[in-house]
Design a protein around this motif. Structure first.
Motif, PDB file in Angstrom:
ATOM      1  N   PHE A   3       0.824  -1.203   0.000  1.00 22.15           N
ATOM      2  CA  PHE A   3       0.000   0.000   0.000  1.00 22.15           C
ATOM      3  C   PHE A   3       0.867   1.266   0.000  1.00 22.15           C
ATOM      4  O   PHE A   3       0.569   2.243   0.668  1.00 22.15           O
ATOM      5  CB  PHE A   3      -0.959  -0.013   1.194  1.00 22.15           C
ATOM      6  CG  PHE A   3      -1.981  -1.107   1.106  1.00 22.15           C
ATOM      7  CD1 PHE A   3      -3.216  -0.872   0.544  1.00 22.15           C
ATOM      8  CD2 PHE A   3      -1.689  -2.394   1.536  1.00 22.15           C
ATOM      9  CE1 PHE A   3      -4.152  -1.879   0.430  1.00 22.15           C
ATOM     10  CE2 PHE A   3      -2.626  -3.424   1.427  1.00 22.15           C
ATOM     11  CZ  PHE A   3      -3.861  -3.163   0.866  1.00 22.15           C
ATOM     12  N   GLU A   4       1.936   1.212  -0.793  1.00 24.62           N
ATOM     13  CA  GLU A   4       2.886   2.314  -0.800  1.00 24.62           C
ATOM     14  C   GLU A   4       2.332   3.575  -1.472  1.00 24.62           C
ATOM     15  O   GLU A   4       2.894   4.659  -1.324  1.00 24.62           O
ATOM     16  CB  GLU A   4       4.187   1.896  -1.483  1.00 24.62           C
ATOM     17  CG  GLU A   4       4.000   1.427  -2.921  1.00 24.62           C
ATOM     18  CD  GLU A   4       5.283   0.878  -3.506  1.00 24.62           C
ATOM     19  OE1 GLU A   4       5.265   0.521  -4.685  1.00 24.62           O
ATOM     20  OE2 GLU A   4       6.283   0.805  -2.786  1.00 24.62           O
ATOM     21  N   GLU A  82      -0.063  -0.478   8.786  1.00 22.91           N
ATOM     22  CA  GLU A  82       0.243  -1.868   8.447  1.00 22.91           C
ATOM     23  C   GLU A  82       1.051  -1.954   7.157  1.00 22.91           C
ATOM     24  O   GLU A  82       1.884  -2.854   6.999  1.00 22.91           O
ATOM     25  CB  GLU A  82      -1.050  -2.668   8.329  1.00 22.91           C
ATOM     26  CG  GLU A  82      -1.757  -2.857   9.658  1.00 22.91           C
ATOM     27  CD  GLU A  82      -3.003  -3.708   9.543  1.00 22.91           C
ATOM     28  OE1 GLU A  82      -3.439  -3.982   8.409  1.00 22.91           O
ATOM     29  OE2 GLU A  82      -3.539  -4.103  10.594  1.00 22.91           O
ATOM     30  N   GLY A  83       0.790  -1.029   6.247  1.00 20.73           N
ATOM     31  CA  GLY A  83       1.527  -1.042   4.996  1.00 20.73           C
ATOM     32  C   GLY A  83       3.000  -0.721   5.180  1.00 20.73           C
ATOM     33  O   GLY A  83       3.865  -1.390   4.608  1.00 20.73           O
ATOM     34  N   VAL A  84       3.300   0.269   6.017  1.00 25.68           N
ATOM     35  CA  VAL A  84       4.696   0.676   6.158  1.00 25.68           C
ATOM     36  C   VAL A  84       5.528  -0.338   6.934  1.00 25.68           C
ATOM     37  O   VAL A  84       6.759  -0.358   6.821  1.00 25.68           O
ATOM     38  CB  VAL A  84       4.818   2.066   6.824  1.00 25.68           C
ATOM     39  CG1 VAL A  84       4.202   3.130   5.950  1.00 25.68           C
ATOM     40  CG2 VAL A  84       4.213   2.068   8.223  1.00 25.68           C
ATOM     41  N   ARG A 107       1.718  -8.065  -0.445  1.00 32.34           N
ATOM     42  CA  ARG A 107       2.937  -7.770  -1.181  1.00 32.34           C
ATOM     43  C   ARG A 107       2.575  -6.971  -2.422  1.00 32.34           C
ATOM     44  O   ARG A 107       1.505  -7.176  -3.004  1.00 32.34           O
ATOM     45  CB  ARG A 107       3.668  -9.061  -1.573  1.00 32.34           C
ATOM     46  CG  ARG A 107       4.148  -9.887  -0.386  1.00 32.34           C
ATOM     47  CD  ARG A 107       5.231  -9.159   0.402  1.00 32.34           C
ATOM     48  NE  ARG A 107       5.650  -9.915   1.584  1.00 32.34           N
ATOM     49  CZ  ARG A 107       5.182  -9.727   2.809  1.00 32.34           C
ATOM     50  NH1 ARG A 107       4.248  -8.805   3.010  1.00 32.34           N
ATOM     51  NH2 ARG A 107       5.629 -10.445   3.812  1.00 32.34           N
ATOM     52  N   ASN A 108       3.473  -6.081  -2.803  1.00 33.05           N
ATOM     53  CA  ASN A 108       3.220  -5.241  -3.972  1.00 33.05           C
ATOM     54  C   ASN A 108       3.148  -6.108  -5.223  1.00 33.05           C
ATOM     55  O   ASN A 108       4.113  -6.772  -5.588  1.00 33.05           O
ATOM     56  CB  ASN A 108       4.335  -4.205  -4.108  1.00 33.05           C
ATOM     57  CG  ASN A 108       3.988  -3.120  -5.090  1.00 33.05           C
ATOM     58  OD1 ASN A 108       4.514  -3.089  -6.179  1.00 33.05           O
ATOM     59  ND2 ASN A 108       3.087  -2.230  -4.705  1.00 33.05           N
ATOM     60  N   TYR A 230      -8.669   0.512  -2.027  1.00 33.79           N
ATOM     61  CA  TYR A 230      -8.194  -0.470  -3.009  1.00 33.79           C
ATOM     62  C   TYR A 230      -7.406   0.219  -4.115  1.00 33.79           C
ATOM     63  O   TYR A 230      -7.890   1.157  -4.757  1.00 33.79           O
ATOM     64  CB  TYR A 230      -9.378  -1.237  -3.598  1.00 33.79           C
ATOM     65  CG  TYR A 230      -8.976  -2.233  -4.662  1.00 33.79           C
ATOM     66  CD1 TYR A 230      -8.236  -3.357  -4.329  1.00 33.79           C
ATOM     67  CD2 TYR A 230      -9.319  -2.022  -5.995  1.00 33.79           C
ATOM     68  CE1 TYR A 230      -7.856  -4.272  -5.298  1.00 33.79           C
ATOM     69  CE2 TYR A 230      -8.941  -2.942  -6.976  1.00 33.79           C
ATOM     70  CZ  TYR A 230      -8.213  -4.064  -6.621  1.00 33.79           C
ATOM     71  OH  TYR A 230      -7.825  -4.963  -7.583  1.00 33.79           O
ATOM     72  N   LEU A 231      -6.178  -0.251  -4.323  1.00 31.67           N
ATOM     73  CA  LEU A 231      -5.284   0.351  -5.299  1.00 31.67           C
ATOM     74  C   LEU A 231      -5.018  -0.557  -6.490  1.00 31.67           C
ATOM     75  O   LEU A 231      -4.498  -0.117  -7.507  1.00 31.67           O
ATOM     76  CB  LEU A 231      -3.942   0.693  -4.636  1.00 31.67           C
ATOM     77  CG  LEU A 231      -4.010   1.586  -3.388  1.00 31.67           C
ATOM     78  CD1 LEU A 231      -2.655   1.637  -2.701  1.00 31.67           C
ATOM     79  CD2 LEU A 231      -4.471   2.979  -3.764  1.00 31.67           C
ATOM     80  N   GLY A 232      -5.359  -1.839  -6.358  1.00 38.00           N
ATOM     81  CA  GLY A 232      -5.084  -2.790  -7.428  1.00 38.00           C
ATOM     82  C   GLY A 232      -3.621  -3.146  -7.553  1.00 38.00           C
ATOM     83  O   GLY A 232      -3.194  -3.702  -8.578  1.00 38.00           O
ATOM     84  N   THR A 233      -2.834  -2.828  -6.523  1.00 37.89           N
ATOM     85  CA  THR A 233      -1.382  -3.062  -6.602  1.00 37.89           C
ATOM     86  C   THR A 233      -0.856  -3.924  -5.459  1.00 37.89           C
ATOM     87  O   THR A 233       0.351  -4.006  -5.258  1.00 37.89           O
ATOM     88  CB  THR A 233      -0.629  -1.722  -6.577  1.00 37.89           C
ATOM     89  OG1 THR A 233      -0.996  -1.001  -5.396  1.00 37.89           O
ATOM     90  CG2 THR A 233      -0.961  -0.884  -7.799  1.00 37.89           C
ATOM     91  N   ASP A 234      -1.761  -4.554  -4.702  1.00 41.16           N
ATOM     92  CA  ASP A 234      -1.320  -5.339  -3.553  1.00 41.16           C
ATOM     93  C   ASP A 234      -2.149  -6.618  -3.440  1.00 41.16           C
ATOM     94  O   ASP A 234      -3.376  -6.585  -3.529  1.00 41.16           O
ATOM     95  CB  ASP A 234      -1.478  -4.523  -2.264  1.00 41.16           C
ATOM     96  CG  ASP A 234      -0.663  -3.254  -2.283  1.00 41.16           C
ATOM     97  OD1 ASP A 234       0.540  -3.317  -1.963  1.00 41.16           O
ATOM     98  OD2 ASP A 234      -1.234  -2.203  -2.631  1.00 41.16           O
TER      99      ASP A 234
END
Length: 287
Positions: A3-4, A82-84, A107-108, A230-234
Motif C-alpha cells: 500500500f505504498e 500496516e503497509g509501512v 505484497r506489492n 483499493y489500489l489494485g497493486t497489492d
C-alpha cells in the motif's frame, strides 16, 4: 512496501503534531526540535479498540481513534501503518479480532486482468453462519466426548439406582443415548449462540464490516480491501496461507490456524462460484 501509494497524514495529538508517511515525525508545539523516526526503528505496533500505539525503543506514542474521527479515517490509518511495516516482519504487531486480512502480509503485485473481482458489504447471515460452521469443525470432537461421557454416566446411574441391567438394558440403553444426545445438543446450541455473538462483537471492533470491500482472487494471490483504499497493486501470495474451508455462504482462508479471508459467494453467479471453489482448491488444501 504494501500500500505504498497511500499518502501520508498529519494528526494533531495534544500539543504535538504527528506526521505519518515515509517516516514517523513528532513536531512539538514548542521550540523543541522535531523527532524523526524511521520505520526500521519501530519495535512494536498495536491497535486496540480506542487507539493505536507505536513504540520506538523507549518512546511510546498513542493516537486515539476519537481524534481520527469517522471509520474511513480509522481504516486509512490502519492501512497506512500496516503497509509501512510490511517490510519489517521483526516488528511486534498486535490487533483485535477483525474480518479483513492485515495489510502487513500483502505484497506489492498488480492485479492481473483475468482475476475474479467483486465488491460489496458483508452481511450478518454469512458471517454468523460461517462462525457456527467453523466452531462446529473445531469443537466437533468435544460434542462426541460430551455425548459419550453423559451416556455412560446415565447408564451407570440407572444400573446403580435401578439394577437388573441384563433384564432392563433395552430401557437403559435408549435413555442413556437420549441423555447423551440431549447434552451434546445443548452444548451445540450454546456454541451456536456464542458463535453468532462473535459477529456482534466484531461490529464494535472492526468498522470494515460495514464498509464496501473489494475482493480479489487471482493466480498470484488474493485480497479483501476496503474499496476506498483499493489500489489494485497489492495481493496476499498464496504461500502466506495454509488451507481453506467452504461453507454455504463463504470461502474462508486460514493462516496459522486463524481465518483471515472471508469471501462471500453471493457476489458471484452460481457457475462462477464452482469455478472459484475449484480454483482455490488448486492453490490450497481444503478442510
Amino acid at each position: 512496501m504494501a500500500f505504498e501509494a497511500l499518502k501520508g497524514i498529519r494528526v494533531l495529538v495534544g500539543d504535538d503534531t504527528y506526521i505519518i508517511g515515509d517516516y514517523f515525525s513528532v513536531i512539538p508545539n514548542s521550540e523543541a526540535e522535531p523527532r524523526i523516526y524511521t520505520w526500521k526503528e519501530l519495535t512494536s505496533l498495536s491497535e486496540l479498540k480506542r487507539e493505536f500505539t507505536l513504540k520506538f525503543g523507549d518512546n511510546q506514542f498513542k493516537i486515539s481513534k476519537k481524534i481520527l474521527g469517522d471509520n474511513e479515517h480509522i481504516l486509512y490509518m490502519r492501512a497506512l501503518l500496516e503497509g509501512v511495516i510490511a517490510n519489517f516482519p521483526e516488528v511486534e504487531y498486535h490487533h483485535q479480532r477483525r474480518i479483513l486480512p492485515p495489510k502487513r502480509i500483502y505484497r506489492n503485485c498488480d492485479t492481473p486482468a483475468d482475476a475474479y473481482i467483486a465488491r460489496g458489504v458483508y452481511n450478518e447471515k454469512e458471517i454468523s453462519f460461517s462462525n457456527v460452521i467453523l466452531a462446529q469443525i473445531r469443537y466437533g470432537k468435544v460434542f462426541f466426548v460430551i455425548f459419550f461421557v453423559v451416556a455412560c454416566a446415565m447408564l451407570f446411574l440407572l444400573y446403580r439406582e435401578v439394577g437388573g441391567i441384563k433384564a432392563n438394558w433395552f430401557y437403559f440403553l435408549p435413555i442413556s443415548i437420549f441423555s447423551g444426545l440431549a447434552a451434546a445438543m445443548f452444548g451445540y446450541l450454546a456454541m451456536s449462540i456464542i458463535s453468532k455473538h462473535v459477529y456482534a462483537t466484531l461490529l464494535t471492533l472492526d468498522p470494515a464490516l460495514v464498509m464496501p470491500v473489494t475482493f480479489v482472487v487471482s493466480n498470484d494471490g488474493f485480497a479483501a480491501v476496503e474499496s476506498e483504499l483499493y489500489l489494485g497493486t497489492d495481493l496476499i501470495p498464496w504461500n502466506e496461507v495454509g488451507f481453506f474451508i467452504e461453507t454455504n455462504y463463504t470461502f474462508i482462508v486460514y493462516r496459522d490456524s486463524r481465518a483471515i479471508f472471508w469471501l462471500p459467494k453471493r457476489f458471484f453467479p452460481k457457475e462462477v462460484q464452482k469455478e472459484l471453489s475449484d480454483f482455490i482448491a488448486q492453490k490450497l488444501g481444503q478442510k
